[in-house]
Design a protein around this motif. Structure first.
Motif, PDB file in Angstrom:
ATOM      1  N   TRP A   7      -5.208  -4.913   6.625  1.00 24.72           N
ATOM      2  CA  TRP A   7      -4.255  -5.601   5.757  1.00 24.72           C
ATOM      3  C   TRP A   7      -4.361  -4.981   4.374  1.00 24.72           C
ATOM      4  CZ3 TRP A   7      -0.620  -8.495   7.794  1.00 24.72           C
ATOM      5  CH2 TRP A   7      -0.841  -9.041   9.064  1.00 24.72           C
ATOM      6  N   THR A   8      -3.207  -4.669   3.795  1.00 19.43           N
ATOM      7  CA  THR A   8      -3.195  -3.931   2.543  1.00 19.43           C
ATOM      8  C   THR A   8      -2.064  -4.415   1.656  1.00 19.43           C
ATOM      9  OG1 THR A   8      -3.178  -1.686   1.600  1.00 19.43           O
ATOM     10  CG2 THR A   8      -1.741  -2.086   3.489  1.00 19.43           C
ATOM     11  N   THR A   9      -2.036  -3.902   0.436  1.00 17.71           N
ATOM     12  CA  THR A   9      -0.999  -4.268  -0.519  1.00 17.71           C
ATOM     13  C   THR A   9      -0.028  -3.119  -0.714  1.00 17.71           C
ATOM     14  OG1 THR A   9      -2.393  -3.540  -2.355  1.00 17.71           O
ATOM     15  CG2 THR A   9      -2.508  -5.872  -1.739  1.00 17.71           C
ATOM     16  N   ALA A  10       1.107  -3.426  -1.329  1.00 20.59           N
ATOM     17  CA  ALA A  10       2.115  -2.400  -1.596  1.00 20.59           C
ATOM     18  C   ALA A  10       1.608  -1.429  -2.656  1.00 20.59           C
ATOM     19  CB  ALA A  10       3.412  -3.053  -2.063  1.00 20.59           C
ATOM     20  N   GLU A  36       6.946   4.745  -0.043  1.00 16.07           N
ATOM     21  CA  GLU A  36       5.594   5.284   0.109  1.00 16.07           C
ATOM     22  C   GLU A  36       4.782   4.474   1.105  1.00 16.07           C
ATOM     23  OE1 GLU A  36       4.181   8.073  -0.858  1.00 16.07           O
ATOM     24  OE2 GLU A  36       6.163   8.629  -1.602  1.00 16.07           O
ATOM     25  N   ASP A  37       4.970   3.171   1.111  1.00 20.80           N
ATOM     26  CA  ASP A  37       4.262   2.331   2.077  1.00 20.80           C
ATOM     27  C   ASP A  37       4.726   2.632   3.501  1.00 20.80           C
ATOM     28  OD1 ASP A  37       2.781   0.565   0.138  1.00 20.80           O
ATOM     29  OD2 ASP A  37       4.846   0.194  -0.490  1.00 20.80           O
ATOM     30  N   ALA A  38       6.037   2.811   3.672  1.00 20.28           N
ATOM     31  CA  ALA A  38       6.554   3.179   4.993  1.00 20.28           C
ATOM     32  C   ALA A  38       5.990   4.525   5.431  1.00 20.28           C
ATOM     33  CB  ALA A  38       8.079   3.216   4.964  1.00 20.28           C
ATOM     34  N   ARG A  39       5.892   5.466   4.502  1.00 21.00           N
ATOM     35  CA  ARG A  39       5.344   6.784   4.846  1.00 21.00           C
ATOM     36  C   ARG A  39       3.872   6.692   5.223  1.00 21.00           C
ATOM     37  NH1 ARG A  39       8.399   9.118  -0.409  1.00 21.00           N
ATOM     38  NH2 ARG A  39      10.485   9.345   0.534  1.00 21.00           N
ATOM     39  N   ARG A  40       3.119   5.841   4.507  1.00 24.20           N
ATOM     40  CA  ARG A  40       1.714   5.626   4.872  1.00 24.20           C
ATOM     41  C   ARG A  40       1.605   5.110   6.295  1.00 24.20           C
ATOM     42  NH1 ARG A  40      -1.634   1.609   2.043  1.00 24.20           N
ATOM     43  NH2 ARG A  40       0.263   0.617   1.237  1.00 24.20           N
ATOM     44  N   ALA A  41       2.450   4.137   6.628  1.00 23.99           N
ATOM     45  CA  ALA A  41       2.408   3.545   7.969  1.00 23.99           C
ATOM     46  C   ALA A  41       2.812   4.565   9.028  1.00 23.99           C
ATOM     47  CB  ALA A  41       3.329   2.331   8.025  1.00 23.99           C
ATOM     48  N   GLY A 162       3.254   3.370  25.619  1.00 22.73           N
ATOM     49  CA  GLY A 162       2.426   4.417  25.042  1.00 22.73           C
ATOM     50  C   GLY A 162       2.798   4.917  23.671  1.00 22.73           C
ATOM     51  N   ASN A 163       3.736   4.250  22.986  1.00 20.15           N
ATOM     52  CA  ASN A 163       4.108   4.657  21.635  1.00 20.15           C
ATOM     53  C   ASN A 163       3.319   3.879  20.587  1.00 20.15           C
ATOM     54  OD1 ASN A 163       6.685   6.365  22.140  1.00 20.15           O
ATOM     55  ND2 ASN A 163       7.038   4.481  23.305  1.00 20.15           N
ATOM     56  N   ALA A 164       3.165   4.473  19.414  1.00 22.61           N
ATOM     57  CA  ALA A 164       2.749   3.718  18.234  1.00 22.61           C
ATOM     58  C   ALA A 164       3.999   3.151  17.579  1.00 22.61           C
ATOM     59  CB  ALA A 164       1.990   4.612  17.272  1.00 22.61           C
ATOM     60  N   VAL A 165       3.838   2.106  16.762  1.00 23.89           N
ATOM     61  CA  VAL A 165       4.977   1.390  16.205  1.00 23.89           C
ATOM     62  C   VAL A 165       4.807   1.175  14.708  1.00 23.89           C
ATOM     63  CG1 VAL A 165       6.096  -0.897  16.124  1.00 23.89           C
ATOM     64  CG2 VAL A 165       5.697   0.225  18.325  1.00 23.89           C
ATOM     65  N   VAL A 166       5.918   1.343  13.972  1.00 26.31           N
ATOM     66  CA  VAL A 166       6.014   0.924  12.574  1.00 26.31           C
ATOM     67  C   VAL A 166       7.165  -0.067  12.499  1.00 26.31           C
ATOM     68  CG1 VAL A 166       6.392   1.616  10.193  1.00 26.31           C
ATOM     69  CG2 VAL A 166       5.144   3.138  11.747  1.00 26.31           C
ATOM     70  N   TRP A 167       6.876  -1.287  12.056  1.00 29.72           N
ATOM     71  CA  TRP A 167       7.859  -2.373  12.091  1.00 29.72           C
ATOM     72  C   TRP A 167       8.098  -2.921  10.698  1.00 29.72           C
ATOM     73  CZ3 TRP A 167       6.077  -7.994  13.041  1.00 29.72           C
ATOM     74  CH2 TRP A 167       7.169  -8.868  13.002  1.00 29.72           C
ATOM     75  N   THR A 168       9.378  -3.147  10.376  1.00 28.53           N
ATOM     76  CA  THR A 168       9.721  -3.909   9.176  1.00 28.53           C
ATOM     77  C   THR A 168      10.599  -5.085   9.568  1.00 28.53           C
ATOM     78  OG1 THR A 168      10.598  -3.809   6.920  1.00 28.53           O
ATOM     79  CG2 THR A 168      11.739  -2.486   8.563  1.00 28.53           C
ATOM     80  N   PRO A 169      10.191  -6.299   9.250  1.00 27.24           N
ATOM     81  CA  PRO A 169      10.983  -7.488   9.579  1.00 27.24           C
ATOM     82  C   PRO A 169      11.960  -7.815   8.452  1.00 27.24           C
ATOM     83  CG  PRO A 169       8.874  -8.176   8.702  1.00 27.24           C
ATOM     84  CD  PRO A 169       8.885  -6.666   8.670  1.00 27.24           C
ATOM     85  N   PHE A 194      -0.263  -0.078  15.715  1.00 29.59           N
ATOM     86  CA  PHE A 194       0.742  -1.041  15.267  1.00 29.59           C
ATOM     87  C   PHE A 194       0.657  -1.174  13.759  1.00 29.59           C
ATOM     88  CE2 PHE A 194       1.496  -5.375  13.760  1.00 29.59           C
ATOM     89  CZ  PHE A 194       2.837  -5.530  14.097  1.00 29.59           C
ATOM     90  N   ASN A 195       1.816  -1.097  13.087  1.00 28.05           N
ATOM     91  CA  ASN A 195       1.855  -1.173  11.633  1.00 28.05           C
ATOM     92  C   ASN A 195       3.016  -2.052  11.191  1.00 28.05           C
ATOM     93  OD1 ASN A 195      -0.096   1.302  10.892  1.00 28.05           O
ATOM     94  ND2 ASN A 195       1.242   1.908  12.588  1.00 28.05           N
ATOM     95  N   LEU A 196       2.798  -2.854  10.151  1.00 32.80           N
ATOM     96  CA  LEU A 196       3.814  -3.737   9.578  1.00 32.80           C
ATOM     97  C   LEU A 196       4.003  -3.391   8.115  1.00 32.80           C
ATOM     98  CD1 LEU A 196       5.489  -6.523   9.608  1.00 32.80           C
ATOM     99  CD2 LEU A 196       3.376  -7.493   8.666  1.00 32.80           C
ATOM    100  N   VAL A 197       5.254  -3.160   7.716  1.00 31.36           N
ATOM    101  CA  VAL A 197       5.575  -2.924   6.309  1.00 31.36           C
ATOM    102  C   VAL A 197       6.676  -3.899   5.912  1.00 31.36           C
ATOM    103  CG1 VAL A 197       6.317  -1.262   4.566  1.00 31.36           C
ATOM    104  CG2 VAL A 197       5.008  -0.472   6.557  1.00 31.36           C
ATOM    105  N   THR A 198       6.366  -4.815   4.994  1.00 29.48           N
ATOM    106  CA  THR A 198       7.370  -5.762   4.505  1.00 29.48           C
ATOM    107  C   THR A 198       8.053  -5.186   3.269  1.00 29.48           C
ATOM    108  OG1 THR A 198       5.600  -6.879   3.279  1.00 29.48           O
ATOM    109  CG2 THR A 198       6.223  -7.814   5.414  1.00 29.48           C
TER     110      THR A 198
END
Length: 473
Positions: A7-10, A36-41, A162-169, A194-198
């Motif tokens: 868990w991290t911050t923007a 930048e956060d999306a790119r990190r994820a 078998g995929n990794a995921v980057v999700w934004t809700p 699994f990665n979440l970027v709000t």
């Protein structure tokens, strides 16, 4: 945000306040991610994707079952968060959480059965293998009306195969999105899988769609936004479930009690905020008056607008001002064109927010009114008179949308004729437009404004994997 197993911050240090549509209160400070956060994820997902793809299908299935276990353990908390953040009544929130479990367990079992092929070679001395490989990193962008199950119908199959995921809700239900992400985080998947970027979809979602580090995109939402996502993700595999204007057809031989009861669910489930809602009711003029009377009686008896935390409430507020304003516009347009408000017709006073809209029935709606041609996404039942089955087919196919439709008739031959002729990806005969099953493929017809590809069951796995041909001499 959840990136690379933590868990991290923007990067910007910015947050935004999440407000409840039910109470108007601030319910949390959410990290406002950016590009930048999306790119990190995306970077974390690419680093994790190889090992996750090499894990066995049974290992990945076990991980999906662990997510489902977490959902079951957190059931009551997830229900409360969903009602607070989205606005739907407790009963509907319970149903969504129960269905959420099905998506994760279903993906686990579908992944075990994902198979390649052994085609014949033109040479007698060679053997050919067609192996189904995960694409790599799947970007997922999801809406606010079903903030648990709609993400799951993309994320679960993407991970399971078998995929990794980057999700934004969606930002207006980011608190619910974080609650779901906590279930995945506690399931002990490898870091980065699994990665979440709000954050704002126009920034975070755009970066996820266009970044070369994502190799497929899953999107559920409006047609307008979906087209922008498709343009940004050009050349990538995509599953796009977009808008609908689902007609519910009631012929003169229909069981009107059945049709009226099903229409209540079609028009008022989730306060009408559903891509499968009965956005227009095409009712044969010989039974229109009787049908409208039956529907009005059921709405009075069963659709109780109120505090979504009260067990007696069956319909809560709309989720955000944008959709409430669209209700204002569409209902006003219909009334100006000569429609009659049989029930409701305006926002309800006396509630904590201005997002409570009365359940509304409009009779005598012109076929070209906004409420009958566009996706209103609110608690309205617009009745348009038709003369015949052929007239219903003509009006249904005049719409640019092609997601789902329903027809009520005692003559199953007419129901099948309608299914053959109408250009929607799903047709229900003698069932509400808001009826679906989680294991069945669902999506828009080609050439319509309702998207491409299919969600439901193993269907997304076909889009999120690709065939590799291996020839052995």
């Amino acid at each position: 945000m959840f990136i690379a197993g933590e868990w991290t911050t923007a990067e910007s240090g910015e947050t935004f306040d999440a407000e409840s549509p039910a109470t108007g209160e601030t319910i949390g400070a959410v990290q406002q991610g950016g590009r930048e956060d999306a790119r990190r994820a995306i970077g974390a997902a690419n680093r994790a994707a190889g090992d996750w793809a090499r894990a066995s299908a049974f290992e990945r299935a076990a991980a999906m079952h662990r997510v489902a276990d977490q959902v079951e353990r957190r059931h009551e908390g997830l229900v409360h968060t969903l009602t607070l953040d989205q606005g739907k009544p407790l009963a509907e929130s319970r149903d969504e959480v129960e269905e959420l479990v099905q998506y994760w367990r279903g993906a686990a079992e579908d992944a075990k059965r994902l198979e390649g092929r052994l085609p014949n070679s033109t040479s007698s001395g060679k053997r050919v293998l067609l192996l189904r490989r995960p694409r790599g990193v799947i970007g997922v962008i999801t809406p606010w009306n079903w903030p648990y199950t709609m993400p799951a119908e993309l994320i679960a199959p993407a991970l399971a195969c078998g995929n990794a995921v980057v999700w934004t809700p969606a930002s207006t239900t980011a608190v619910a999105g974080i609650a779901l992400a906590e279930c995945v985080a506690e399931a002990d998947l490898p870091p980065g899988v699994f990665n979440l970027v709000t954050g704002p979809g126009s920034v975070v979602g755009d970066e996820i769609a266009r970044n070369p580090g994502t190799h497929g995109i899953g999107f559920i939402g409006s047609t307008e936004t979906g087209r922008r996502v498709a343009a940004a993700a050009a050349g990538k595999a995509a599953v796009l479930e977009l808008g609908g204007n689902g007609p519910v057809v009631v012929l003169d031989d229909a069981d009107l009690d059945l049709a009226a009861e099903a229409t209540v669910a079609a028009c008022f489930l989730c306060a009408g905020q559903s891509c499968t809602a009965g956005e227009r009711l095409l009712v044969h003029r010989d039974v229109r008056e009787e049908f409208v009377a039956k529907l009005a009686r059921l709405v009075v008896e069963r659709v109780l607008l109120g505090d979504p935390f009260a067990e007696t409430t069956t319909m809560g507020p709309l989720n955000n001002e944008g959709v409430a304003a669209k209700m204002d516009e569409h209902v006003a347009d219909a009334l100006e064109r000569g429609a009659q408000a049989v029930h409701g017709g305006e926002r309800a006073a006396g509630f904590p927010t201005d997002l409570y809209w009365q359940p509304t029935i409009l009779d005598g709606v012109p076929a070209d009114a906004l409420v009958a041609t566009e996706e209103t996404f609110g608690p309205v039942a617009p009745v348009v008179a038709i003369d015949s089955l052929e007239h219903a087919i003509e009006l249904a196919n005049a719409s640019p949308y092609g997601l789902l439709s329903a027809i009520f008739t005692r003559d199953l031959a007419k129901g099948l004729r309608y299914a053959d002729a109408v250009r929607t990806g799903w047709v229900n005969v003698n069932e509400s437009s808001n009826y679906w099953e989680t294991h069945l493929p669902f999506g828009g017809r080609a050439g319509t404004a309702s998207g491409i590809g299919r969600v439901g069951g193993s269907a997304p796995m076909e889009a999120f994997t690709e065939l590799q041909t291996v020839v052995m001499a």
